[in-house]
Design a protein around this motif. Structure first.
Motif, PDB file in Angstrom:
ATOM      1  N   SER A 121       0.816  -1.218   0.000  1.00  0.00           N
ATOM      2  CA  SER A 121       0.000   0.000   0.000  1.00  0.00           C
ATOM      3  C   SER A 121       0.843   1.259   0.000  1.00  0.00           C
ATOM      4  O   SER A 121       0.461   2.286  -0.549  1.00  0.00           O
ATOM      5  CB  SER A 121      -0.947  -0.015   1.192  1.00  0.00           C
ATOM      6  N   GLU A 122       2.030   1.171   0.622  1.00  0.00           N
ATOM      7  CA  GLU A 122       2.942   2.311   0.669  1.00  0.00           C
ATOM      8  C   GLU A 122       3.350   2.720  -0.761  1.00  0.00           C
ATOM      9  O   GLU A 122       3.307   3.896  -1.129  1.00  0.00           O
ATOM     10  CB  GLU A 122       4.167   1.857   1.501  1.00  0.00           C
ATOM     11  N   ILE A 145       1.761   2.072  -3.518  1.00  0.00           N
ATOM     12  CA  ILE A 145       0.602   2.619  -4.227  1.00  0.00           C
ATOM     13  C   ILE A 145       0.380   4.073  -3.833  1.00  0.00           C
ATOM     14  O   ILE A 145       0.180   4.939  -4.678  1.00  0.00           O
ATOM     15  CB  ILE A 145      -0.648   1.755  -3.962  1.00  0.00           C
ATOM     16  N   ARG A 146       0.483   4.339  -2.528  1.00  0.00           N
ATOM     17  CA  ARG A 146       0.248   5.720  -2.067  1.00  0.00           C
ATOM     18  C   ARG A 146       1.259   6.690  -2.668  1.00  0.00           C
ATOM     19  O   ARG A 146       0.920   7.812  -3.041  1.00  0.00           O
ATOM     20  CB  ARG A 146       0.318   5.785  -0.543  1.00  0.00           C
ATOM     21  N   ASN A 147       2.507   6.255  -2.776  1.00  0.00           N
ATOM     22  CA  ASN A 147       3.528   7.142  -3.378  1.00  0.00           C
ATOM     23  C   ASN A 147       3.189   7.460  -4.830  1.00  0.00           C
ATOM     24  O   ASN A 147       3.354   8.589  -5.292  1.00  0.00           O
ATOM     25  CB  ASN A 147       4.916   6.500  -3.306  1.00  0.00           C
ATOM     26  N   LEU A 157       0.159   7.422  -6.149  1.00  0.00           N
ATOM     27  CA  LEU A 157      -1.027   8.299  -6.174  1.00  0.00           C
ATOM     28  C   LEU A 157      -0.623   9.740  -5.867  1.00  0.00           C
ATOM     29  O   LEU A 157      -1.131  10.686  -6.466  1.00  0.00           O
ATOM     30  CB  LEU A 157      -2.076   7.812  -5.172  1.00  0.00           C
ATOM     31  N   GLN A 158       0.334   9.891  -4.954  1.00  0.00           N
ATOM     32  CA  GLN A 158       0.784  11.245  -4.625  1.00  0.00           C
ATOM     33  C   GLN A 158       1.429  11.911  -5.846  1.00  0.00           C
ATOM     34  O   GLN A 158       1.247  13.097  -6.089  1.00  0.00           O
ATOM     35  CB  GLN A 158       1.760  11.196  -3.436  1.00  0.00           C
ATOM     36  N   LYS A 161      -9.239  -2.248  -0.300  1.00  0.00           N
ATOM     37  CA  LYS A 161      -8.783  -1.023   0.344  1.00  0.00           C
ATOM     38  C   LYS A 161      -7.867  -0.227  -0.604  1.00  0.00           C
ATOM     39  O   LYS A 161      -7.991   0.995  -0.740  1.00  0.00           O
ATOM     40  CB  LYS A 161      -8.054  -1.371   1.646  1.00  0.00           C
ATOM     41  N   GLN A 162      -6.989  -0.947  -1.256  1.00  0.00           N
ATOM     42  CA  GLN A 162      -6.092  -0.261  -2.207  1.00  0.00           C
ATOM     43  C   GLN A 162      -6.901   0.361  -3.347  1.00  0.00           C
ATOM     44  O   GLN A 162      -6.659   1.485  -3.765  1.00  0.00           O
ATOM     45  CB  GLN A 162      -5.079  -1.261  -2.779  1.00  0.00           C
ATOM     46  N   GLU A 209      -8.549   3.531  -2.347  1.00  0.00           N
ATOM     47  CA  GLU A 209      -7.607   4.673  -2.339  1.00  0.00           C
ATOM     48  C   GLU A 209      -7.365   5.192  -3.761  1.00  0.00           C
ATOM     49  O   GLU A 209      -7.230   6.393  -3.982  1.00  0.00           O
ATOM     50  CB  GLU A 209      -6.283   4.266  -1.693  1.00  0.00           C
ATOM     51  N   ALA A 242      -8.315   8.927  -5.042  1.00  0.00           N
ATOM     52  CA  ALA A 242      -7.319   9.826  -5.650  1.00  0.00           C
ATOM     53  C   ALA A 242      -7.818  10.334  -7.005  1.00  0.00           C
ATOM     54  O   ALA A 242      -7.655  11.511  -7.334  1.00  0.00           O
ATOM     55  CB  ALA A 242      -5.988   9.097  -5.811  1.00  0.00           C
TER      56      ALA A 242
END
Ligand code: SAM
Ligand code: SF4
Length: 471
Positions: A32-33, A35-37, A39-40, A63-64, A67, A71
């Motif tokens: 998930s980390e 993926i979040r990077n 998306l950012q 959950k992913q 997110e 986004a």
């Protein structure tokens, strides 16, 4: 560095099947980390690399995915706001020498009624569209020697010159066969918006199987079709894939590589990306049961990922999709939809159900333009018929909206409100009129003092009878 492909078909293009499969298989099970990077990065308004897109495509749990959807919604809201541009398709002729196995117009289909609009009938179609309030069209042609560049140019010229009441068509986009550079130049002369060519599938073996004969059987001629448009000076092009022919993740990667190719070669990517799913068509068994049918759930995923991957490209959602799904997908980053569409040749000015049944495929959303506008207004979107940038020579407006701070506030919102007000005054039903005027008021309240005065002045001019007010 680039081989200019004339007639020769080849699999050696910028679409590298092995590389795409490697992108997808080497980015499995992302955490998930990671993926979040990614998306950012999108939210910071940067385009994603193929490996990053493949990582998102491989998101593994709910959950992913939530997110990712969140986004996409944020990006859409932050960058583009709540405008939705409306257009209608206009089918000019369905004669075709290709044999695309999924299309009702293919040469071997004996069930379809063949028709090409006469120039007189074309004028009637345009009047019927204008009298509903349309300002933007996409004209569609089968591939046939009679639809020469000169013929295409002539039909577009007729469309622009057909005025009706207060209305007119102000932007004509084109969906037709790939042309030679010379052919594109002839079409460009009459002033077109976007030239669209969908590759259908980026997977070469599948492409060859589904396009057994005719000029379209040449994968490379089609793939480089928009390069030739660019070489002819048409810098506003649209790409697309027909989802359901091959693995949807592969096709998303194909669209990304196509975008990268145009950016690298011409310094500008596609203006729009389309992602139609195959719809049933008369006499066309494969369209009833597409080999890689894309579920609604996966469809939403692919729209969200496209939004995030190329944050500055317009996304077009068509009335092939049913109304309910359209509502959901709009929030994920779509910028244009068609409405009040009819895809029989001659079917705007004639309502014979046989013409409609025997059209290219069957539409999922058959609401009228007014119904769609009413619903958009209820959900606080601003339906827009804006054509201002294109006519002021500001090409690449989607990129400007994205890249130039304040551009949306300065141009897009006022122009959207002006075209909405024109629609309300000239064409809206009573309930749409009321709802629309409420939305106008609300939107005006959101503006700063300077913009408010500019917008109020324009709206007032329209109320007094001026038309085509734009910034
Ligand atoms: N003949 C030109 C061509 O093929 O590029 C332009 C017109 S063609 C009718 C426009 C698009 O319709 C095609 O690119 C294809 O993606 C789409 N299409 C064909 N059959 C379809 C079907 N059964 N359902 C949904 N879209 C379809
Ligand atoms: Fe003809 Fe286009 Fe249909 Fe293929 S998709 S059969 S080229 S109209």
């Amino acid at each position: 560095m680039y081989v200019f492909i004339k007639e020769k078909d080849t699999q050696k293009t910028f679409i590298d099947e092995k590389k795409i499969k490697e992108n997808l298989s080497s980015n499995l099970n992302p955490d998930s980390e990671k993926i979040r990077n990614i998306l950012q990065k999108s939210l910071d308004k940067q385009r994603l690399d193929p490996d990053e897109v493949a990582t998102l495509l491989n998101a593994k749990d709910e959950k992913q995915w939530e997110e990712i959807f969140e986004a996409a919604r944020t990006l859409k809201e932050k960058v583009y706001g709540n405008r939705i541009v409306l257009f209608a398709p206009l089918y000019i002729g369905n004669d075709c020498i290709n044999d695309c196995e999924y299309c009702g117009f293919r040469i071997s289909n004996k069930e379809v009624v063949r028709k090409t609009l006469s120039f007189e009938k074309l004028k009637e179609e345009v009047k019927a569209l204008v009298s509903k309030g349309h300002k933007r069209l996409i004209v569609v042609y089968g591939e046939h020697p009679k639809y020469s560049p000169e013929f295409i140019a002539k039909t577009i010229e007729i469309i622009y010159n057909t005025k009706h009441g207060n209305g007119e068509i102000r932007r004509v986009n084109v969906n037709a066969a790939p042309q030679t550079v010379e052919g594109y130049k002839i079409i460009k002369e009459v002033g077109i918006g976007t030239y669209q060519i969908f590759q259908e599938t980026y997977h070469y073996p599948t492409y060859k199987k589904l396009h057994p004969r005719g000029p379209k059987s040449n994968f490379a001629w089609r793939l480089y079709g928009l390069d030739r448009a660019m070489l002819a000076g048409i810098d506003d092009v649209g790409i697309g894939a027909l989802f359901g022919l091959y693995d949807w993740k592969f096709e998303v990667m194909g669209l990304i590589y196509h975008t990268l190719h145009l950016e690298e070669r011409f310094g500008v990517g596609p203006h729009t990306i389309s992602f139609p799913r195959i719809e049933p068509a008369v006499g066309t068994p494969i369209a009833e049961r597409p080999p890689y049918q894309v579920s609604d759930k996966d469809f939403k995923k692919l729209v969200a990922i496209l939004r995030l991957a190329v944050p500055y490209t317009g996304l077009i959602l068509t009335a092939r999709e049913p109304a309910d799904l359209r509502r959901e997908v709009l929030k994920l980053g779509v910028s244009q939809i068609d409405a009040g569409s009819s895809i029989g040749v001659g079917s705007y000015s004639e309502t014979d159900p046989e013409v409609i049944r025997k059209s290219q495929f069957i539409l999922g959303d058959t609401r009228t333009l007014d119904e769609v506008i009413y619903e958009l207004l209820k959900e606080e979107y601003i339906p827009s018929f804006c054509t201002a940038c294109y006519r002021a020579g500001r090409t690449g407006e989607h990129f400007m909206e994205f890249a130039i701070p304040g551009f949306v506030k300065r141009f897009c919102t006022p122009n959207a409100l002006f075209t909405l007000n024109e629609y309300l005054n000239d064409y809206a039903s009573e309930k749409t009129y009321k709802e629309g005027k409420k939305v106008l008021e609300k939107e005006i309240e959101k503006l700063d003092e300077k913009q408010k005065n500019i917008v109020l002045d324009g709206l007032e001019r329209i109320n007094k009878g001026d038309r085509d007010v734009r910034l």
